[in-house]
Design an enzyme around this catalytic site. Structure first.
Site, PDB file in Angstrom:
ATOM      1  N   SER A 123       2.597 -29.072  29.736  1.00  0.00           N
ATOM      2  CA  SER A 123       1.468 -29.878  29.242  1.00  0.00           C
ATOM      3  C   SER A 123       0.228 -29.026  29.020  1.00  0.00           C
ATOM      4  CB  SER A 123       1.072 -30.992  30.207  1.00  0.00           C
ATOM      5  OG  SER A 123       1.955 -31.182  31.230  1.00  0.00           O
ATOM      6  N   HIS A 144       6.755 -31.704  23.986  1.00  0.00           N
ATOM      7  CA  HIS A 144       5.928 -32.332  25.021  1.00  0.00           C
ATOM      8  C   HIS A 144       6.164 -33.831  25.047  1.00  0.00           C
ATOM      9  CE1 HIS A 144       1.702 -33.166  26.839  1.00  0.00           C
ATOM     10  NE2 HIS A 144       2.592 -32.991  27.775  1.00  0.00           N
ATOM     11  N   GLU A 156       5.132 -34.400  21.218  1.00  0.00           N
ATOM     12  CA  GLU A 156       4.407 -33.378  20.469  1.00  0.00           C
ATOM     13  C   GLU A 156       5.342 -32.189  20.303  1.00  0.00           C
ATOM     14  OE1 GLU A 156      -0.231 -34.152  21.810  1.00  0.00           O
ATOM     15  OE2 GLU A 156       1.007 -32.927  23.115  1.00  0.00           O
ATOM     16  N   ASN A 194      -3.967 -34.483  24.881  1.00  0.00           N
ATOM     17  CA  ASN A 194      -4.808 -34.125  26.024  1.00  0.00           C
ATOM     18  C   ASN A 194      -6.142 -33.527  25.598  1.00  0.00           C
ATOM     19  OD1 ASN A 194      -3.360 -35.137  28.129  1.00  0.00           O
ATOM     20  ND2 ASN A 194      -2.135 -33.279  28.406  1.00  0.00           N
TER      21      ASN A 194
END
Ligand code: NAD
Length: 474
Positions: A123, A144, A156, A194
């Site tokens: 991550s 991801h 992702e 994120n």
């Protein structure tokens, strides 16, 4: 590009939260799966957790027992990495440590053939850095997944500097074949979700620090008013402030301490206090048995104030000598000076579905007009929250900052516009993609909001992305 055939095996290394979930996803798509963990017994325990989860799905009638048995039958727990030899793709979900991941992939290169794809579920680490020691760094990609992997739709697909386009295309097609929404992204701090999600937490924390409203009110404006599934404070309590703060720190440092990502001292203090959220029974809110539910600030007053005919919180109108308008980042006091009339400024509210509206007034707005505004909103089924006269108010400031980060990510080639919006909708369940949302609001207004907040705060955190500015001016 075609996906990996379902008769080809998928290797999963690391059988914890994410590895187990990913193994389930691959097996559900029909692949034979080899599940390995460095800790003896952990792979079996991981498979047992998958079986427990599936038992609930079967009990709810969402899957037949036969399908469950077939799925579990495709997951083989293995005691050595050598068992990955015939896999077409080996994906790792081990500890989040660069050296550990590099060592694992280096070892895997000795086991698998030259055409096998290698994927990391990291991550926060650079996919480029993980690939560096490999003999064939072009075959390594980030895949991801989000937690819980069987439920969350987004994957992702992250290319590092060396990742081959054909590898990215195959990984993308495979994630789609597994029923996921795949989005291409470039290996940059926070990838898409994120990174672009940071303002959702950060602006809420800052609004609270600036004493604009309490957490319950800020959460209510963003959920009831803007349609977010969870308010930022409730969400941080769920994620855990230790985890959320660590992600903030890591993205902030990774961007060389760009003030756009500056973490919050309020959140650090929650961590310092051990108020980590639901998992400790107390975060921003208390989760103790019998704790009072959060109470957002709601305006009350006389119910006999005559509603304003044809009132629409998104339209500018004049009410008893007061201008009622929507925020563009200027305070009501400033607008009142510019327009020579008392002003009510309304926050952003989602048309049709919004059920709570924040507003602020210049000092000379009579109470009678505020009451009429409230009864007018009441007639529309909208609850009113009176806010201090603050630039950009709450929802507009938040959405403007989310859209700004989306534009910045697109400008830097992290993903394309559709990718950013899809990632935010399916990775964190936003009601709309932030860039599309900005376009809907009007990019001129989004830009004006940021420019006004930037001007009054002098904080470079609020500088508008060049891409947003150009798009707004186009
Ligand atoms: P976890 O602690 O639940 O599981 C990790 C597993 O990997 C453990 O069972 C551990 O024994 C095993 N392991 C550790 N080192 C190993 C090695 N060298 N070889 C084989 N097995 C090893 O962790 P998790 O939450 O599943 O996270 C795994 C990865 O996924 C991390 O990179 C994390 O950053 C990433 N990730 C986590 C989440 C999340 O919400 N938990 C979401 C997306 C990505």
């Amino acid at each position: 590009m075609t996906s990996i055939a379902t008769d080809r095996a998928i290797g999963v290394v690391g059988a914890g939260t994410m590895g187990g979930g990913i193994a389930q996803v691959a097996a559900a798509a029909g692949h034979p799966v080899r599940l390995f963990d460095a800790v003896a017994g952990a792979a079996d325990a991981g498979k047992a957790r998958i079986a427990e989860g599936l038992a609930k799905v079967v009990a709810r009638g969402k899957m037949t027992a036969a399908a469950r048995d077939a799925l579990l039958g495709r997951i083989e727990t293995v005691a050595a990495l050598d068992a990955m030899a015939d896999a077409a793709l080996v994906l790792e979900a081990i500890v989040e440590d660069l050296d550990a991941k590099r060592q694992l992939f280096t070892a895997l290169e000795e086991i698998v053939g030259p055409d096998v794809l290698l994927a990391t579920n990291t991550s926060s680490l650079s996919v480029t850095a993980i690939a560096r020691p490999l003999a064939r760094p072009e075959r390594l990609i980030g895949l991801h997944f989000f937690n819980p992997a069987p439920i969350m739709k987004l994957v992702e697909v992250i290319s590092g500097v060396a990742t081959a386009p054909t590898v990215a295309a195959t990984a993308y097609a495979t994630a789609e074949a597994w029923g996921k929404i795949a989005v291409h992204a470039k290996s940059t701090p926070g990838f898409i979700v994120n990174r672009v999600a940071r303002p959702y937490y950060a602006e809420a924390l800052r609004l609270y620090e600036e004493q604009v409203a309490d957490p319950a009110t800020l959460d209510a404006l963003l959920t009831e008013g803007a349609g977010f599934r969870m308010g930022p404070f409730a969400l941080m309590d769920l994620i855990g402030h230790d985890v959320n703060y660590a992600v903030c720190r890591s993205v902030f440092d990774a961007f060389y301490q760009d003030p756009r990502f500056r973490p919050s001292i309020t959140q650090l203090e929650l961590v310092n206090a051990g108020r980590l959220g639901r998992k400790t029974g107390q975060g921003v809110y208390s989760y103790a048995a019998g704790a009072a539910p959060p109470r957002p600030a709601t305006l009350t007053g006389p119910s006999d104030a005559p509603p304003i005919p044809g009132f629409d919180p998104a339209r500018e109108m004049e009410v008893d000598g007061v201008l009622v308008t929507s925020t563009d980042g200027r305070t009501a006091a400033r607008l009142a000076r510019a327009r020579g009339t008392p002003v009510v400024v309304c926050d952003l509210i989602t048309p049709e579905t919004g059920r709570r509206l924040g507003f602020a007034t210049s000092p000379d707005v009579p109470d009678a007009v505020v009451h009429r505004l409230r009864t007018s909103l009441d007639a529309l089924g909208i609850v009113a929250t009176r806010l201090p006269d603050w630039p950009g108010l709450v929802v507009m400031r938040t959405i403007a900052m989310l859209a700004n980060e989306g534009f910045e990510a697109v400008m830097q080639g992290v993903a394309d516009e559709a990718g950013v919006d899809a990632a935010m909708r399916s990775g964190v369940n936003y009601p709309k993609g932030p860039i599309g949302w900005g376009r809907e609001i009007g990019l001129g207004r989004v830009l004006a909001t940021l420019d006004h907040i930037h001007a009054v705060t002098g904080d470079p955190r609020y500088r508008a992305s060049m891409a947003l500015r150009f798009a707004a001016e186009a």
